[in-house]
Every structure is written in C-alpha cells, then in structure tokens.
Design an enzyme around this catalytic site. Structure first.
Site, short mmCIF file in Angstrom:
data_model
loop_
_atom_site.label_atom_id
_atom_site.label_comp_id
_atom_site.label_asym_id
_atom_site.label_seq_id
_atom_site.Cartn_x
_atom_site.Cartn_y
_atom_site.Cartn_z
CE LYS A 28 -35.32 10.52 -20.24
NZ LYS A 28 -34.63 9.20 -20.08
CB SER B 58 -36.26 7.45 -23.19
OG SER B 58 -35.56 7.46 -21.96
CB SER C 297 -32.80 5.99 -21.56
OG SER C 297 -33.87 5.23 -22.07
#
Ligand SMILES: [Mg+2]
Ligand SMILES: [Zn+2]
Lengths: 95, 493, 479
Positions: B80, B155, B179
C-alpha cells in the site's frame, strides 16, 4: 441534537485556507456526522477511564544512544526550498 | 493452473524451491498481468520496474548459491502506498505528497527486503487511508476486478484488487477501521489485521495512531500467516509495538474447530445487511457447528456505538498526525506572502475532501469546550467496548460476523454521503477500537457474482485461535471462484 | 494612593545534556552545521515515531526530587497542537494534566533572608527547531524569509513552573539563580543562559496590597541573563502599576523583553494559540517509575545548594556569603572545606574563597592552590605576619607557583616586622623627632596618632605590623 460549529475558527486552527463555499459545505457535513457521533453521549460511562492505548502497555523507553543522522543533501533535496543547508520558508507574520 | 501470477505464495515458494520457476519468472508474470489489467483497474500508484527486477535477480542469485532467506525470498508483493520506501515514491494517494521520496524504509519494508521479497510497487488507497472505497485517491479510483463498475473497498483497495487480479501474489495494507478486511471481503481475498502492536508502525504514514495496524492481503489463510510472520515482532523504533513474543499460529492451521466456542455477534446483523451476506454468514456458522464447533449468539451492546466513537477518536488523531504536511520540509508547497499563508494554502490545496473533512472533524472534537463531550466520551466508550469484549472472550474463543454488511457497491454510490460511506465499516471497527485481531475470509458470491467476506475476531494476542478457525472457514468455503476479468485476460495469454 | 504588590511566577525551560535527543537517536550537540543532527523523527517525516529517552526521564525525576516534588506514579505524554514553521510535526510532545513531578518547593535566599517558593510542576517535553529571520536585521516583522535549522528539534526539555510566590524583581532573580545552581549541581544540563540551554519566562501581575485575588498576568519572554530577567520584571511591574494608576487595565498577553529599550513590548499573538487541543500522545506509552528506582535516584542526589547553604550558615558563615559559596565552583568549595579542616575560621575563609581567590582563579586558572595552603596564609594574617593587602599579593603568587604562603611572603619580602624591639626603637625615634605632634596628642588631639603611625610605617619600610605600632605609640606617648 444539532451541533453548533464555528467552522471558520476550526479551519483556522487546522491551518486550512478554505473558501466560504467550502466552509459552508463542510459545516453541514460535519453537522450530520457529529450528530451521529454525539450518540456516544448517551452511553453511561461513569467510573470508566478513557482508553488512549488499546493494549495497556507501559513505558517502552529507549537507551540514550546516538544513532546516525540522515544525509542532509538527501533530506534537503525533498524540500520545496532550501539554501546553505537550511530549509527556507516565507517570513513569519506572527512571533 | 497455467499462470504463475495466480499462484499462492506457498505454491510459488515450492516452484522456486524445485527450480520450476525463478523469481524473475514470477515477477514477469505479475508485471504481464498488470500490463493487462492496470488500465482498467488501477491497482498501483507506482510500479517499481527497476527495483523489482533487481530484487528478483538478487533473489535468484541467492537461491543459486543456496542462500535463500525464507518463504518470501523471490515472491512478488505489493505494498500500500502509505509505507515509506527509501527512494521510491510514497504518496498516500495524496496531492500533498505527490512525488515524495522518503529517505528511509519503514520497518516492515526493511524486514521484507531482508527476507528477500520482491516489491513490485505501491498500491492505490483512499487518501491517507481515509475511506472505504479507494475513490478518495488523488490519482483516481481503483476498480474491483470482479466488476469494474464496483469499488474494491478501501482504504487498501489497491492491494486487495492487485491480489485478486494477479498483479501481485500477495500484498500488505493497513487497517485502521477495517481498511484491510473490508476491501479483502469486497475483492474475494483473505485480509488479516493482527493484534495492535504485533507489527511495527514505524514508517507507516500515520492515519490514526492508536488504531493503525499493518497486515497482509493474500489468496489463502496460510499465505496471510506467512506474510504476517515475516514482519511481526517487537521493533525498538515503535514504542507501542508489543515487547513479548509473537503468538505461534501455524500449528493451529490444521487442527480443525472441534469444541472451539464460536460466538455470532448479534449486533452485526439485521437492518443494512444484504440478505446474501447474512445468508452466507449463517451458512458458514452452520458448517462450523457441523465441524464440531460450539456455536452461540452473543451480544456486545457497545458494537452498536463503536462507529460513533471511532469517528471521533480517529479524526482527532488525524488532525494532529496530518498537521506535519505544511509545505515546509517536503511535499507540495503553494506559495504565500507569509509562512502562515503558505501553510494554509498548501494544506487546502494538497488535501482532498475526505482528508479535509476528517481534519476539521478532529480539530473540532478536540477543541476547547467540546473535548469532553466528544473526544473524552468516545475514549470512555472505547473502554466500555474493551471491557465487554474481555467478558465475552471468557465465554467464547472467537467471534464471527460478516466482514462487510454489503458486497462491493457501485463507484460513486456513496461519495456524496460521507456518513453512508462511514457506515460500511460497521463490522470491522470494533476490532480496531479494542486492538484485537480479526480476519476476513471469502466464503461465497452473491447473485451478482460479487464476493462475500466472513470475519473471525479473536481476543488480543489470540492469533492462534483466530487462524485455527479461519483455516477451517477456508476449507469449508472452498472458495475457488475467479474474477471474470481474469478469465478474459487468461484467454489473451 | 494604593500600594501595589507585585506577584511573579517563573517558568523555566531546561535543555538536558543527554547524548541523544528526547525521542530519537540524533546527537544533542550545539554549534554544528545546520540540519546535520536530524532524522525522520525529529524532522517530523511521514511515518516516523517517537521513542522516549530513558536517561532524559531519569534526569527529570532527579530534578523533581531535588525540588521536593512528588513523582507521579503514572504520567502521560500529550500532544500540544499549534502550527509553527520550526515545530516539525506542528504539535509539540509535552505533558498536560499529568506531569512527571508535582508540588515541590525551592528555598531561595535574598539579602540573608530565606524564602520558600512553591513548585507547581516539572514536566518533560521536546524543543523546537530554530528560526533565523533573514533580512530586516533579523527581526521577525521585517524579515524577507526565514531559514530553519532542526538540529535543536527534539532536544529534551524539562519545564519547571513555580507558583506565583515571588514578590519582587530581585526575588525573581534570586529564584532564577538558585534554580540554575540546583540544575548545575545535578549535572543534567549545561544550564547556560547565553546559549539558551536554560530559559526563563516570567508571569507578572500586580494587585493592591492585601488583595486576595490575583491581577491580570502578563507573560514576559526573551531574557538572556539574570540581570535582564530582573530588569524585565521590574520594568513590567512599573508598567502595570502605571497603567492601573492611570485608570487603564492590564491586558493578558505575552510581551517581549527589549534589552536595548529596557522595556517590554507586546508580541503579536499566535493565532488560536489559546486552544492547543491537548490530547494523549498515542505513539508513546504511559510512564511508570518504579518506587525503588525513584528511591535510588533520591538517595543518589548530590548535596543541593540550598542544603549546603544551611550547612555553611551552621558553621558560622553569614547568609549572603554562604549563598555565594554554596553556588560557587566545586573546586573552590573543596579548598574552603580543606582550609576549615586545617583550622581556618569558616567566615574568614568563606570571604577569601568567594572574594579574592575567586578573582585570582578567574584571572589565572590553576589547580596548584590547596586548602591547607590557604589556611596557612590566613593564619599568617591572623598572627600579624602579613597585612591583608600583602596577603592578596601572596595569594596570587601562591596560585601561580604552588608554593606555601610563608615561602612566597619571604620571597616577595612582604613579611611584617613584628620584632617588638625594632618597633619600640622606631617609635622612640619618631616621637623624638616630632615634639609638636606629641604635644598636640597629649593635649587631647587623639587623631594625631594616625599621622604618627604613618611615620613609623614609613621608617620601617611598611613592614611593621600596624596594630603593634599603634599599641607601642600609645604606650610611649602616655609614658
Ligand atoms: Mg513548555
Ligand atoms: Zn532525530
């Protein structure tokens, strides 16, 4: 329970230069969210300590040992403005 | 299975060990897959072709000298884009960090490099990890491989979608309010949030410090455990990292669930839950019971209020954590006559609407006169929830629930209604408030062919039990569906 | 007309001299090239996390104990949120409502009277970076840009807050001096005002004598010596009294001390600085000091200046001198102690040590002078073998050469003539030569004796013991 928000003051505290229009949008959105969030106020919590750390660990100190610092050139290369080894910013208005 | 890009980490590891495939082959496969899918899915913010190539070559070189470093050596992984990677752009999908190259590696990245992992690139996220759909990215949304009209969740949507699409064999994300687990559920992969403190946060760009936890997204429960093991353990650079030993979970993967006490959370069902999700959850609970688990329904009243507490505490921490982005030392600068004006303009232009909203929300919740009614009270509610969970874990070994009340929703469906978007995290947030571990495993598809995630939650440091049950869920679900986009891509291979 | 009572409290920031910074491994060192002691943590880079320095925490516990504070069983770090270019994270890690140390006191001494000043708290925090305002003569308001150096960012700071127990500018100065001496004694900081390693801010208000309520307080900053602290407080007290007597109000604000102008001036306020939105620092864990650690640190404290002052007073040293001696260089105190042990009178020794010896050593630093040597010198003065002024000359030479007093006195030919016969003879001779003066003395004009002493001294080349000369003159004049 409607929530009262001085959005311009909040934006100033947060150092965000928002337009009047943006401020008014955020004020109404925050109003909706805070009304939902305000439900926490209906929960009886007498005698409960606030939790800031989920696991209840303590201390976690480090020994007083020097570690190498970063290379200044590498750091300043990422800076928007620098001179003579310093970061440079516009003049301060406030003391 | 023809394509190396679709292997699990475990299988790829076997291929590497036998010499059937090289790290360079694996990397080629995921890069080729990315070249076919990225235009449509946009999983990555940055693909590090050169760095990944070099890492794969080094790995192959090590292997040729029998110096291989473990299960991740040579495995192409995605990160990420909120993990600091030295010299490699780390943007948090924000305009304010566009082009930013950190001068240091986060602890997790350092451990992955030490383990020989090949970092393919940095995946897309909701700006600063704030969101549940990966639509809040300054660089455009990521789309769901199961249906590009749908969101991948967020996310960590880029990581989840990359794993689902085969542009990485596995990935790391961060989980602050769900997330990792929610996008894993929406993309049909396994997503695991460890106990708070088991994985160092040093070098993870902070969203909400007391909730943030790094964890894996993978194609199997065993892979998720492998990734977790590679990065877990105390870090002297993170004062909140757990100083004891990491729970040993691998032996429990094979033990089954006989006599394991499982609690189905009453508060995580009912209104707002799609019938297919509820049905899949209940079906899996029934199967677990049939496998010997002792199932009961349990009630945790504070779960109903968890979201409200979360949306006060997390923004409060955000308001301080994101204060450092001011145009002085790195990142975007928008000029101004004075330094104050420069900072305020930089921040107004650099942050997207969701980040701005949460900064304002947190600033308000902490400000004079409101602190006690909002932030202080939310922290006491947090205590209440932790106490409730501790009590429940006296009666059951794990809790189960859906990982998300719905399957993947359409792009744009909730972008105009922040509160509706926040409500998608209702299943995942309690574990963040309590710092407890939780995992999402795909258990089926809804009528639209969209994946459904099943969540298992354990007590703090209860990773062994958690993986024991998760492995059984995986065996029972036999989830072997593939996104259609891959079938199509496969034809082109 | 109203009589006004000033009320002053002092906030002190002490930079600790740990090896590394408060929350990272960067070196604490001064005067280096800008931005050379920086890392992700003290530069506030994305993703960096603080880890507290155990040595700094030990130092604040020692400071707290030395100030007779309670050490909190558990204390917490907070974030103090405000935007400033030299504050990298735009929050300062500090402590709000749960400091390490609370409720202590420091006994200060001014003009011989002792006064107990309450200590509200001592808490741990981190320093900011440094702003250099370019153009406009370095002044903020006319600067054209600002340069930032983050070497100081994250240096451990202990903030010590007194209660508003001080009642004059002189007391404020005495408090600051005594506190600085205590910090120096603990050896936890360079404690140099000029270098900013110890910084004093004063909260000043005035109220009518006898009033219970406090007046509106003004915070004054930017004093870089004890003298300027005293002047700043005095000037601010005057300004406030003038305002009130003129029928105006005092506005609560922060004012800058302008050394050249000799007055305080209003600073532009930081916008919203009144709302710091403190909350628990989630990246740092609560601090718990084990009772046995605190006990050990307590028993390991050195003798503190205030205790030492009382000890010297108990030996017969006057309060003012005892205060100076208690705060002076340890080497000088060692000489004092040795001299007294060798039989010197404590008060006399204290005066010599804090006066002449301090002056001599400041000019010629030397380690050659021993307490026994000083005792020898003082004994010679006492026994009339050396005049006070000659003794000073001898001391200078003793410091330079390391020789004993008697050896030096002889070498410099400074020994007083205490040979009674020689003095009797000299007196007889002078009286014979001065019949007029003798007659005046005998008719009651006593002051003539001074003139006669002078003549005898001159005839003995200044080496006669003046006391002996005086006695002999009086005896012969009567006889
Ligand atoms: Mg302070
Ligand atoms: Zn540093």
């Amino acid at each position: 329970m409607p929530v009262e928000i001085d959005i311009a003051h909040v934006a100033r505290l947060a150092r965000l230069a928002l337009s009047e229009e943006e401020l008014s949008t955020y004020r109404s959105q925050l109003g909706v969210i805070l009304e939902h969030a305000a439900k926490v106020q209906s929960v009886p919590t007498e005698g409960l300590e606030p939790t800031a750390h989920p696991l209840g660990l303590l201390n976690g100190f480090r020994e007083d040992l020097v570690r190498p610092s970063l290379d200044r050139d590498e750091v300043l290369a990422a800076a928007p403005d620098s001179a003579d080894g310093y970061f440079v910013v516009p003049p301060a208005l406030e003391g | 299975m023809a394509d190396l890009a679709d292997l699990t980490v475990a299988t790829a590891g076997e291929r590497l060990a036998t010499g059937e495939a090289s790290a360079a082959d694996l990397l080629d496969a995921v890069i080729r897959r990315a070249s076919l899918t990225e235009a449509e899915l946009h999983c990555y913010v940055t693909i590090d072709h050169d760095g990944a190539r070099r890492a794969a070559e080094e790995s192959d070189h090590r292997r040729s000298r029998s110096e291989s470093r473990g299960p991740l050596d040579g495995i192409p992984l995605a990160l990420k884009d909120n993990f600091c990677t030295r010299g490699l752009e780390t943007t948090c999908s924000s305009q304010i960090l566009s082009g930013y190259r950190p001068p240091y590696d986060s602890t997790v990245v350092a451990r992955l490099r030490d383990g020989g992992a090949v970092i393919v690139g940095k995946t897309n996220l909701d700006e600063f990890a704030m969101g549940s759909s990966t639509e809040n990215s300054a660089f455009g949304p990521t789309r769901n491989p199961w249906n590009p009209e749908r969101v991948p969740g967020g996310s960590s949507g880029g990581s989840a979608a990359a794993v689902a699409a085969g542009s990485a064999l596995a990935a790391f994300g961060s989980d602050t309010g769900g997330s990792i687990r929610q996008p894993a559920a929406l993309c049909g992969v396994v997503g695991f949030k460890p106990t708070y403190g088991l994985v160092s946060r040093f070098g993870l760009v902070a969203f909400s410090s007391s909730f943030d936890q790094i964890g894996p997204l993978a194609r199997s429960v065993a892979d998720a455990l492998t990734l977790f093991e590679a990065v877990a353990g105390h870090d002297p650079l993170d004062a909140t990292s757990y100083p004891g030993t990491v729970p040993e979970a691998r032996p429990s993967l094979e033990t089954g669930v006989k006599d394991v006490r499982i609690g189905l959370v009453r508060e995580l069902s009912g209104e707002g839950y799609e019938p297919a999700v509820t049905a899949a959850t209940n079906d899996m609970v029934a199967q677990l019971e049939a496998s010997g688990a002792i199932v009961s329904e349990v009630s945790l009243p504070s779960f109903a209020i968890a979201l409200s507490a979360y949306y006060l505490i997390a923004p409060a921490e955000v308001s301080a954590n994101l204060a450092r982005f001011d145009g002085v030392r790195y990142g975007l600068r928008v000029t101004g006559e004075t330094v104050e004006e420069m900072m305020a303009r930089t921040r107004a232009e650099g942050f997207g609407p969701e980040a701005t909203r949460r900064i304002l929300l947190g600033t308000y919740a902490l400000s004079a006169g409101y602190y006690d009614a909002f932030y202080g009270q939310a922290q006491r509610v947090r205590t209440k929830l932790i106490n409730e969970l501790a009590n429940v874990f006296e009666q059951v070994d794990v809790l189960v629930s859906p990982a998300s009340p719905t399957t993947a929703f359409e792009l744009g469906a909730k972008t105009q209604d922040p509160l509706a978007m926040y409500l998608t995290d209702v299943c995942t947030i309690p574990a963040n408030l309590a710092g407890t571990p939780a995992i999402s495993i795909p258990v089926g598809l809804d009528a639209d062919g969209l994946p459904i995630g099943f969540q298992v939650m354990g007590p703090a440091l209860g990773e062994a039990r958690l993986f024991q049950v998760a492995a059984e869920v995986e065996r029972l679900a036999t989830f072997d569906h593939r996104p259609e986009i891959l079938a199509a891509a496969g034809d082109r291979l | 007309m109203t009589d006004w009572e000033p009320v002053v409290g002092i906030e002190v920031h002490v930079e600790l001299k740990t090896a590394s910074k408060m929350f990272c491994g960067c070196a604490v060192s001064f005067g280096e090239d800008p931005n050379t002691n920086i890392c992700p943590v003290c530069l506030g880079l994305p993703g960096a996390l603080p880890v507290a320095n155990a040595a700094a925490l030990e130092s604040i516990v020692r400071i707290g104990l030395a100030l007779h504070c309670q050490i909190a069983p558990q204390s917490v770090f907070h974030r103090k949120n405000y935007f400033y270019a030299d504050l990298p994270k735009n929050f300062q890690v500090s402590q709000f409502d749960s400091p390490v140390a609370i409720n202590g006191w420091l006994d200060i001494n001014l003009d011989g009277t002792s006064n107990r000043v309450g200590i509200e708290r001592a808490h741990m925090e981190e320093d900011t970076g440094k702003s250099l305002h370019q153009g406009g003569g370095g002044r903020i308001h006319s600067a054209t840009s600002t340069r930032l150096d983050f070497n100081r960012s994250g240096v451990p700071l202990v903030e010590i807050v007194s209660r508003p127990d001080l009642r004059s500018a002189a007391e404020a100065r005495a408090y600051a001096q005594d506190l600085r001496a205590l910090i120096a004694e603990l050896d936890v900081s360079d404690a140099r005002m000029e270098e900013g390693s110890i910084r004093f801010d004063a909260n000043v208000s005035v109220r009518p004598v006898g009033a219970g309520e406090l007046g509106t307080k003004v915070e004054i900053k930017n004093m870089n010596s004890f003298r300027s602290l005293e002047r700043a407080v005095a000037s601010e007290i005057e300004r406030q009294i003038a305002l009130l007597e003129g029928g105006s109000r005092v506005i609560q604000e922060t004012r800058h001390w302008d050394e050249e102008a000799g007055s305080t001036r209003s600073m532009r306020t930081k916008e919203g600085s009144s709302d710091y939105r403190y909350f628990t620092e989630p990246d740092l864990l609560p601090l718990v000091f084990a009772a046995d650690t605190v006990d050990r640190l307590h028993s390991d404290l050195p003798e503190l200046p205030a205790d030492r002052r009382s000890r010297f007073e108990g030996m017969g040293v006057a309060a003012g001198t005892a205060r100076v001696l208690a705060m002076t260089d340890p080497e000088l105190r060692r000489i004092f102690t040795e001299a007294v042990a060798a039989g010197s009178d404590p008060m006399t020794t204290a005066i010599w040590v804090t006066g002449e010896l301090t002056a001599v050593l400041r000019k010629t630093p030397s380690s050659k002078v021993a307490g026994v040597g000083l005792a020898g010198l003082l004994a010679m003065v006492k026994e009339g073998k050396l005049s006070s002024s000659a003794a000073k000359e001898v001391l200078t030479e003793m410091v330079a050469s390391g020789d004993e007093a008697s050896v030096v006195a002889e070498r410099l030919d400074l020994l007083l003539v205490s040979d009674t016969n020689a003095i009797e003879a000299a007196v007889t001779e002078v009286l014979a030569a001065q019949p007029h003066a003798v007659a005046r003395y005998r008719s009651g004009e006593e002051k003539v004796i001074g003139f006669l002493v002078g003549l005898v001294m001159r005839s003995t080349g200044g080496k006669a013991d003046p006391k002996l000369v005086n006695e002999t003159l009086r005896r012969q004049l009567v006889g």
